[in-house]
Design a protein around this motif. Structure first.
Motif, PDB file in Angstrom:
ATOM      1  N   PHE A  76       0.805  -1.216   0.000  1.00  0.00           N
ATOM      2  CA  PHE A  76       0.000   0.000   0.000  1.00  0.00           C
ATOM      3  C   PHE A  76       0.842   1.272   0.000  1.00  0.00           C
ATOM      4  CE2 PHE A  76      -2.981  -3.181   1.597  1.00  0.00           C
ATOM      5  CZ  PHE A  76      -4.031  -2.954   0.738  1.00  0.00           C
ATOM      6  N   GLN A  77       2.137   1.157   0.309  1.00  0.00           N
ATOM      7  CA  GLN A  77       3.008   2.322   0.178  1.00  0.00           C
ATOM      8  C   GLN A  77       3.156   2.721  -1.286  1.00  0.00           C
ATOM      9  OE1 GLN A  77       4.010   4.282   2.345  1.00  0.00           O
ATOM     10  NE2 GLN A  77       4.085   3.221   4.300  1.00  0.00           N
ATOM     11  N   GLY A 129      -5.321   3.534  18.222  1.00  0.00           N
ATOM     12  CA  GLY A 129      -5.600   3.900  16.846  1.00  0.00           C
ATOM     13  C   GLY A 129      -5.644   2.694  15.923  1.00  0.00           C
ATOM     14  N   PRO A 130      -6.166   2.867  14.707  1.00  0.00           N
ATOM     15  CA  PRO A 130      -6.228   1.756  13.748  1.00  0.00           C
ATOM     16  C   PRO A 130      -4.842   1.390  13.238  1.00  0.00           C
ATOM     17  CG  PRO A 130      -6.911   3.813  12.722  1.00  0.00           C
ATOM     18  CD  PRO A 130      -6.729   4.114  14.176  1.00  0.00           C
ATOM     19  N   SER A 131      -4.737   0.218  12.602  1.00  0.00           N
ATOM     20  CA  SER A 131      -3.453  -0.237  12.083  1.00  0.00           C
ATOM     21  C   SER A 131      -3.095   0.518  10.807  1.00  0.00           C
ATOM     22  CB  SER A 131      -3.503  -1.732  11.795  1.00  0.00           C
ATOM     23  OG  SER A 131      -4.404  -2.003  10.737  1.00  0.00           O
ATOM     24  N   LYS A 132      -1.811   0.511  10.481  1.00  0.00           N
ATOM     25  CA  LYS A 132      -1.338   1.148   9.260  1.00  0.00           C
ATOM     26  C   LYS A 132      -1.968   0.496   8.042  1.00  0.00           C
ATOM     27  CE  LYS A 132       2.950   2.310   6.803  1.00  0.00           C
ATOM     28  NZ  LYS A 132       4.433   2.186   6.822  1.00  0.00           N
ATOM     29  N   PHE A 133      -2.080  -0.819   8.068  1.00  0.00           N
ATOM     30  CA  PHE A 133      -2.691  -1.551   6.961  1.00  0.00           C
ATOM     31  C   PHE A 133      -4.117  -1.082   6.719  1.00  0.00           C
ATOM     32  CE2 PHE A 133      -5.470  -5.045   5.664  1.00  0.00           C
ATOM     33  CZ  PHE A 133      -4.902  -5.399   4.449  1.00  0.00           C
ATOM     34  N   PHE A 134      -4.893  -0.967   7.787  1.00  0.00           N
ATOM     35  CA  PHE A 134      -6.291  -0.554   7.656  1.00  0.00           C
ATOM     36  C   PHE A 134      -6.391   0.872   7.108  1.00  0.00           C
ATOM     37  CE2 PHE A 134     -10.074   1.540   9.400  1.00  0.00           C
ATOM     38  CZ  PHE A 134     -11.069   0.716   8.900  1.00  0.00           C
TER      39      PHE A 134
END
Length: 237
Positions: A76-77, A129-134
């Motif tokens: 996703f980067q 907080g939410p994950s980086k992936f999400f």
């Protein structure tokens, strides 16, 4: 071993179809506005590089248990900034057709990408907080839906019902793939087979829509240039 080769073949076919779709959409945007085409090309390149590295990395992990070159590749980067650039380029190209193009095409997507990365870093700093992936998945999904929405908009202008049907089918397939992936508690051959089939079908619809849009836009641009040349010829004394 059979699952590994299924995954490798599915990834390769999906990558080729998606790359073809991105090439045709980028070429279409370039026909509408040259500078928008450059921005779209940058976005398509990032998406293709991310997809290729992710596929090779996944196959390397399955076959040898190690990451590609020892890297930890975050798909996703690449996808997030890629689809942001592609979405803005398509929107700007459509604006250029109506003589409403912006003088600074690169500023908005750069600021958007920086804002996404900053917001992601801020949210990751929160304890709950939410994950980086999400987060990146959410932003990528939004940008992807915008791209498909703009393709449908283009198809409506050009009265291309097939493109509207293919684009709608693509969104349906992507949504179905996510549902399938989350409906299994653990990976299995059945899940892999269903996800691969759905993903390949989605890529096929995406490629079909991109090819029709490109060919139709190409014919229209050629017709407009021919008419303009005839008008110039008739206007000469």
């Amino acid at each position: 071993m059979q699952t590994i080769w299924m995954l490798a073949a599915g990834d390769l076919l999906t990558f080729l179809l998606t790359s073809a779709a991105l090439w045709w959409i980028t070429s279409m945007i370039g026909l509408m506005d040259e500078e928008s085409g450059y921005l779209a090309g940058l976005g398509a390149l990032m998406i293709s590089i991310g997809g290729a590295l992710s596929s090779f990395n996944r196959f390397s992990k399955l076959s040898s248990g190690q990451s590609l070159f020892g890297w930890s590749i975050d798909l996703f980067q690449f996808l997030t900034p890629g689809f942001v650039c592609l979405a803005y380029a398509l929107w700007h190209g459509q604006q250029a057709l109506h003589l409403r193009r912006s003088a600074q095409i690169w500023i908005a997507p750069i600021l958007t990408i920086v804002g996404i990365q900053g917001f992601t870093a801020l949210m990751l700093g929160r304890q709950a907080g939410p994950s980086k992936f999400f987060l990146l998945l959410s932003f990528t999904s939004i940008a992807t839906f915008i791209v498909i929405g703009l393709c449908i908009r283009q198809a409506r202008w050009q009265r291309l019902r097939t493109v509207i049907l293919f684009s709608t089918a693509y969104l349906t397939m992507i949504s179905s793939m996510n549902i399938i992936a989350h409906s299994f508690s653990a990976p299995s051959d059945l899940m892999v087979s269903m996800v691969l089939t759905t993903n390949m079908l989605a890529s096929l619809f995406f490629a079909g829509a991109g090819w029709i849009l490109y060919q139709t836009t190409k014919r229209r641009q050629h017709l407009h240039r021919t008419i303009a040349m005839l008008d110039d010829t008739l206007a000469q004394p």
